[in-house]
Scaffold this motif. Structure first.
Motif, mmCIF file in Angstrom:
data_model
loop_
_atom_site.group_PDB
_atom_site.id
_atom_site.type_symbol
_atom_site.label_atom_id
_atom_site.label_comp_id
_atom_site.label_asym_id
_atom_site.label_seq_id
_atom_site.Cartn_x
_atom_site.Cartn_y
_atom_site.Cartn_z
ATOM 1 N N ALA A 130 61.778 -21.158 -33.145
ATOM 2 C CA ALA A 130 61.134 -21.608 -31.975
ATOM 3 C C ALA A 130 61.684 -20.867 -30.667
ATOM 4 O O ALA A 130 62.269 -21.169 -29.816
ATOM 5 C CB ALA A 130 61.604 -22.856 -31.846
ATOM 6 N N PRO A 131 61.212 -19.387 -30.802
ATOM 7 C CA PRO A 131 61.584 -18.638 -29.558
ATOM 8 C C PRO A 131 61.230 -19.394 -28.091
ATOM 9 O O PRO A 131 60.167 -19.603 -28.046
ATOM 10 C CB PRO A 131 61.019 -17.509 -29.772
ATOM 11 C CG PRO A 131 59.943 -17.537 -30.947
ATOM 12 C CD PRO A 131 60.508 -18.601 -31.483
ATOM 13 N N GLY A 132 62.164 -19.413 -27.281
ATOM 14 C CA GLY A 132 62.075 -19.799 -25.787
ATOM 15 C C GLY A 132 61.914 -21.239 -25.845
ATOM 16 O O GLY A 132 61.815 -21.698 -24.679
ATOM 17 N N LEU A 133 62.157 -22.099 -27.105
ATOM 18 C CA LEU A 133 62.002 -23.318 -26.637
ATOM 19 C C LEU A 133 63.427 -24.104 -27.041
ATOM 20 O O LEU A 133 63.644 -25.469 -27.025
ATOM 21 C CB LEU A 133 60.922 -24.024 -27.777
ATOM 22 C CG LEU A 133 59.820 -23.695 -27.606
ATOM 23 C CD1 LEU A 133 58.789 -24.243 -28.754
ATOM 24 C CD2 LEU A 133 59.113 -23.712 -26.339
ATOM 25 N N ILE A 134 64.436 -23.291 -27.390
ATOM 26 C CA ILE A 134 65.806 -23.767 -27.879
ATOM 27 C C ILE A 134 66.785 -23.586 -26.670
ATOM 28 O O ILE A 134 67.088 -22.211 -26.330
ATOM 29 C CB ILE A 134 66.468 -23.347 -29.168
ATOM 30 C CG1 ILE A 134 65.422 -23.391 -30.113
ATOM 31 C CG2 ILE A 134 67.545 -23.706 -29.363
ATOM 32 C CD1 ILE A 134 65.346 -24.862 -30.709
ATOM 33 N N THR A 135 67.527 -24.502 -26.184
ATOM 34 C CA THR A 135 68.827 -24.114 -25.365
ATOM 35 C C THR A 135 70.027 -25.012 -25.924
ATOM 36 O O THR A 135 69.613 -25.751 -26.689
ATOM 37 C CB THR A 135 68.594 -24.734 -23.752
ATOM 38 O OG1 THR A 135 68.267 -26.019 -23.804
ATOM 39 C CG2 THR A 135 67.341 -24.172 -23.232
ATOM 40 N N HIS A 136 71.165 -24.278 -25.665
ATOM 41 C CA HIS A 136 72.348 -25.093 -26.321
ATOM 42 C C HIS A 136 73.581 -24.921 -25.436
ATOM 43 O O HIS A 136 73.285 -24.151 -24.554
ATOM 44 C CB HIS A 136 72.679 -24.245 -27.621
ATOM 45 C CG HIS A 136 73.055 -23.287 -27.782
ATOM 46 N ND1 HIS A 136 72.426 -21.773 -27.260
ATOM 47 C CD2 HIS A 136 74.603 -22.593 -27.712
ATOM 48 C CE1 HIS A 136 73.290 -20.818 -27.321
ATOM 49 N NE2 HIS A 136 74.309 -21.203 -27.526
ATOM 50 N N ARG A 137 74.344 -25.669 -25.830
ATOM 51 C CA ARG A 137 75.627 -25.862 -25.100
ATOM 52 C C ARG A 137 76.840 -25.766 -26.200
ATOM 53 O O ARG A 137 76.692 -26.533 -27.143
ATOM 54 C CB ARG A 137 75.858 -26.851 -24.115
ATOM 55 C CG ARG A 137 77.088 -26.789 -23.199
ATOM 56 C CD ARG A 137 77.100 -27.875 -22.049
ATOM 57 N NE ARG A 137 77.365 -29.046 -22.655
ATOM 58 C CZ ARG A 137 78.162 -30.086 -22.067
ATOM 59 N NH1 ARG A 137 78.672 -29.803 -21.042
ATOM 60 N NH2 ARG A 137 78.053 -31.306 -22.546
ATOM 61 N N LEU A 138 77.778 -25.067 -26.219
ATOM 62 C CA LEU A 138 79.099 -25.270 -26.801
ATOM 63 C C LEU A 138 80.285 -25.734 -26.165
ATOM 64 O O LEU A 138 80.585 -25.231 -24.906
ATOM 65 C CB LEU A 138 79.399 -23.938 -27.903
ATOM 66 C CG LEU A 138 78.165 -23.324 -28.789
ATOM 67 C CD1 LEU A 138 78.743 -21.714 -29.099
ATOM 68 C CD2 LEU A 138 78.249 -24.032 -29.804
#
Length: 426
Positions: A130-138
């Protein structure tokens, strides 16, 4: 080698109830039930076949049953699907790709897959789908403690690698204000020694698979994305190693969670529920209308279901039935085990609101339900919209008539279809 289906019994010389017989161009399967197809595929893989072409009249569900049996714990196989419309072939390829990712990750040795690697592999896998539709935090190491995620920090602080919480957001709307329909919470213990409540050598041997819940949820989200998922979904993975050193969590310690619940540690091998408690609290904060956690959580579920079913628990019985309907349609075996509000009181403590288990082998009678009752303290009081999966069939230690040794990816299709169920996500 070609493999066909036949509605006729096997020739007499193969035996009255034979699954297989040899045909001119390859092999013939003489049964049409999914479990029997999977058994036949398992036998062919055990015979040494490594490349198969399905021919003749195969439904998508029977082709998938064959694919589940035709796999190896080491080495590769090649499966060519029977003729079907392009959209069916694409669906089967995407499903197999995601299931193989789950298996590969779960089977990875613990020296190759630590908490951070598990989180990063998940981000890469889903971002490519899902390029461009995923954000994340670690959040990693002591940053977890600073944020109040006391369970994950306590379990992972003795690990050779620091514990990690991954918060991943799939948002196909690209609108930051869009509501989160579902939040998935996965147990990602990349190796479980049991801590000071040390496992036996035999019991520890397959504990690289204790991150099977995290892998299964990520694979299911990936498969749902390939099938056109339009709902915003968050994925929270609680990743750690449960090891022993001078920093390890000790029996008798008391953890104070962000929702005010205090927990006495009476068994350091009941660590999965400690990390999931943090994940569930984060899920509640996301505002999701549905929350589902999945974990290889208890030996009690395995003893109850024999490694053939996943256990499902819920206080919200209509939500449970809706999920089970998806499981039945996907022909994936889930079984409901008891959970009632009084299960919250089944792990009493003299010193805290609750203990994390009972201080007896296996957590005592009803151990899987007691673990679910513990988790229910970390979701809204009535448990509305919350489901808990205890993945008793996530890993097949030595292989059997259906599965190669290792991870099964069982439940991935059910979970993906449930994620797409807009009616029950609103």
């Amino acid at each position: 080698m070609q493999v066909q289906l036949s509605p006729k019994p096997a020739p007499a010389e193969w035996g009255e109830a034979a699954l297989l017989s040899h045909a001119t161009a390859g092999w013939m399967i003489h049964h049409s039930e999914a479990s029997q197809i999977q058994q036949a595929a398992r036998r062919l893989a055990n015979m040494g076949l490594r490349e198969v072409q399905l021919t003749g009249a195969w439904t998508p569900s029977l082709q998938w049953a064959f694919a589940q049996g035709f796999m190896l714990s080491k080495g590769e196989v090649t499966l060519r699907w029977a003729d079907a419309p392009d959209e069916i072939l694409q669906m089967l390829e995407q499903r197999l790709f995601c299931a193989n990712w789950v298996r590969k990750l779960t089977n990875a040795s613990p020296d190759a897959l630590g908490p951070l690697e598990l989180a990063l592999e998940t981000v890469t896998f889903l971002s490519e789908l899902a390029p461009g539709l995923i954000t994340h935090r670690l959040l990693k190491g002591d940053a977890l403690l600073e944020a109040g995620w006391v369970g994950l920090h306590a379990v992972g602080r003795a690990g050779a690698q620091a514990p990690v919480m991954l918060e991943l957001d799939f948002n196909p709307t690209r609108d930051r204000r869009a509501p989160v329909s579902t939040c998935l919470v996965g147990k990602g213990i990349t190796f479980d020694s049991g801590g000071y409540s040390l496992k036996s050598s035999e019991g520890m041997l397959t504990m690289k698979s204790d991150m099977g819940g995290a892998a299964l949820l990520a694979g299911a989200l990936g498969y749902a994305i390939t099938q056109g998922l339009t709902q915003r979904v968050k994925l929270i993975l609680c990743c750690a190693e449960n090891l022993v050193n001078e920093q390890a969590c000790k029996l008798g310690e008391i953890l104070h969670y962000r929702n005010g619940v205090s927990v006495e540690i009476v068994n350091t091998d009941a660590e999965g529920r400690l990390v999931l408690a943090d994940g569930l609290l984060a899920a509640v904060e996301s505002g999701a209308t549905r929350i589902l956690d999945a974990a290889t959580l208890t030996g009690a579920a395995y003893m109850a279901l024999g490694g053939n079913y996943h256990a499902i628990f819920a206080l919200d019985k209509p939500a449970q039935q809706a999920f089970l309907a998806h499981a039945e349609r996907a022909q994936e075996p889930f079984w409901s085990l008891p959970l009632e509000p009084w299960h919250r009181q089944q792990c009493p403590s003299h010193y805290a609101d609750t203990a994390n288990s009972r201080p007896v082998k296996g957590g005592g009678p009803g151990g899987a339900s007691n673990a679910a009752g513990f988790l229910s303290r970390f979701v809204p009081a009535d448990g509305a919209g919350w489901l808990h999966l205890d993945l008793a069939a996530a890993f097949c230690d030595n292989g059997n008539h259906l599965w190669a040794p290792g991870a099964t990816a069982l439940g991935m299709v059910t979970l993906a279809n449930w994620l797409q169920d807009v009616e029950h996500a609103s």
